[in-house]
Design an enzyme around this catalytic site. Structure first.
Site, PDB file in Angstrom:
ATOM      1  CD  GLU A 222      -2.786  -1.255   0.042  1.00 42.80           C
ATOM      2  OE1 GLU A 222      -3.037  -0.192  -0.579  1.00 42.80           O
ATOM      3  OE2 GLU A 222      -3.230  -2.352  -0.313  1.00 42.80           O
ATOM      4  CB  CYS A 257      -1.310   7.046   0.995  1.00 39.25           C
ATOM      5  SG  CYS A 257      -2.667   6.122   1.758  1.00 39.25           S
TER       6      CYS A 257
END
Length: 490
Positions: A222, A257
């Protein structure tokens, strides 16, 4: 405190080896495979979050000056939802899935059995240190694995609290936390794991993948990337501006993110958009955002220096149209908007991960897709428009981990959607059942009896057997009849 640190045993390669050995022995007993064990651990996690919420909020404030609302909703409440969803659905997830069979194996039945991978490693990030540590563990527990969590040392208060809470509430023979920095992570990566889930940046991801490759360990990555926001002109500008602000500065002050990394809009619409941002930012954070209690600080001096470098580049510093104030001592940077930044600037080529938001200009909105697709694939991409054809083109054209139309970041809260990247923004996905699947092996099982033993499988091979086998693989009843009657062309 100093003596405690000095007396703390050094975690080295041998320590990591013994840790994995202990966990494999626990896993081998089979207790993590039972529904009861999994349910007990998940319920314990719910209890932990309910009983320790004040301590969790305090730790997040120590590490990031994170506002209580962001901690309570974006970390704690989202985690509780993950736990409850897994508790509610885990028994169903664990059930074998029926699979169809064909004439080739007739008579037969088949199923797909989800089994735990074994001993897994979760390496977490500092920006959402509770959510990104425990959310993957929900899936790993639900799938029946033994687990090691390595929280980020960049969020030390949260890391310490995680280690204490996991030891207090969960089964320490099967779930462990290893604190530390690069040496401890390196020692863990030398071991053989059955899966690694890493959340962080691409540079470290390459190190993790290289280590995993030595043991053929599968990975979920991720990562991040430059998440774009396309802003069309036919929209409710106030609502759009507020939703971008919520996804950018309302998400850990841009240190997320999936936060918007840059905006793409038309040259003749840019000033209207900037004016709306100025108005809404002042409404949310006041005339002096450095004093606002609703903005997280930059995590440490290294990241503060990195963001300052992006702002101070010669070709960029003159492009600031709002914000730009900095407080080095308190690691604060105000919400900053930059207009018409050069495409070759650092700020347009590095993931920002902070409160800076450049606006890139195009002649027409359709040109935005070329801008996005000329770079690496982002973790998320956002579009604000009311045009149906533009939405359809956005979905068909832009490759990203996830897309949201007329909002930002909210797809993260939907457990029915996979959360993950593509290309440089990551691989694999989790959340909801996707988390369970990420930490499970889908084992194929075929059941047959001893009746109807097909002679055509066995030598001596003949043209007639070849014709019948071809018909069986084609699934053609007429072909099978023709072959049995000897009418096959084989």
């Amino acid at each position: 405190m100093t003596s405690e640190v000095e007396n703390k045993p050094v975690f080295c390669t041998e320590s990591a080896k013994e840790l994995v050995k202990e966990l494999r022995a626990s896993f081998a007993t089979g207790k993590t495979k039972s529904y009861e064990w999994r349910l007990t651990q998940l319920n314990a996690m719910v209890k932990m979050m309910e009983e320790k919420e004040p301590q969790i909020v305090a730790a997040l404030h120590d590490d990031l000056s994170k506002p209580e609302l962001e901690s309570s909703i974006y970390e704690i409440a989202m985690l509780k939802n993950s736990f409850r969803l897994a508790v509610k659905n885990m028994k169903h997830w664990m059930m074998p899935e029926k699979a169809k069979t064909s004439l080739v194996t007739f008579p037969s039945s088949a199923e797909i059995v989800s089994e735990p991978l074994g001993v897994v490693l979760v390496i977490s990030a500092w920006n959402y240190p509770f959510l990104l540590s425990l959310d993957p563990i929900v899936g790993a527990i639900a799938a029946g694995n033994a687990i090691v969590l390595k929280p980020s040392e960049i969020a030390p208060a949260t890391s310490l609290l995680l280690a204490r809470l996991v030891a207090e509430y969960l089964d320490s023979s099967c779930i462990k936390v290893v604190e530390g920095a690069v040496p401890e992570t390196a020692a863990l990566l030398e071991q053989k794991w059955d899966k690694i889930l890493y959340t962080g940046n691409g540079r470290v991801a390459r190190i993790v993948m290289a280590a995993a490759a030595k043991h053929l360990t599968p990975v979920v990555m991720e990562l991040g990337g430059k998440c774009p926001v396309i802003v069309d002109s036919d929209i409710n500008l106030q609502v759009a501006t507020r939703r971008i602000i919520a996804g950018k500065w309302g998400c850990n002050n841009g240190q997320a993110c999936i936060s918007p990394d840059y905006i793409i809009t038309m040259k003749d619409y840019a000033q209207k958009l900037i004016d709306s941002f100025k108005c809404e930012l002042e409404r949310f954070y006041g005339k002096d955002p450095l004093e606002s209690k609703d903005l997280s600080r930059i995590v440490n001096s290294n990241h503060f220096a990195r963001l300052s470098k992006l702002l101070d580049e010669d070709k960029v510093s003159s492009k600031i149209v709002h914000g730009g104030e900095r407080d080095k001592e308190n690691l604060k940077i105000t919400p900053t908007i930059l207009l018409d930044v050069p495409r070759d600037s650092l700020i347009m080529n590095e993931e920002i991960f902070g409160p800076l938001l450049p606006v890139f200009l195009v002649d027409k909105v359709e040109d935005s897709f070329d801008v996005i697709n000329s770079g690496t694939k982002p973790l998320a991409a956002y579009l604000f428009t009311n045009k149906k054809k533009l939405k359809e083109k956005f979905v068909a054209t832009v490759s990203a981990g996830g897309l949201v139309i007329n909002d930002t970041t909210v797809h993260l809260a939907e457990p029915t959607l996979p959360f993950g990247g593509v290309g440089d923004s990551g691989m694999g996905a989790y959340h909801g059942k996707f988390s369970f699947d990420a930490f499970s092996h889908k084992k194929a099982v075929l059941y047959r009896g001893f009746a109807c033993d097909a002679f055509v499988r066995y030598p001596p091979y003949t043209r007639g057997k070849l014709g019948l086998l071809r018909a069986l693989f084609d699934g053609s009843i007429l072909g099978i009849i023709r072959a049995l009657l000897g009418w096959s062309k084989a």
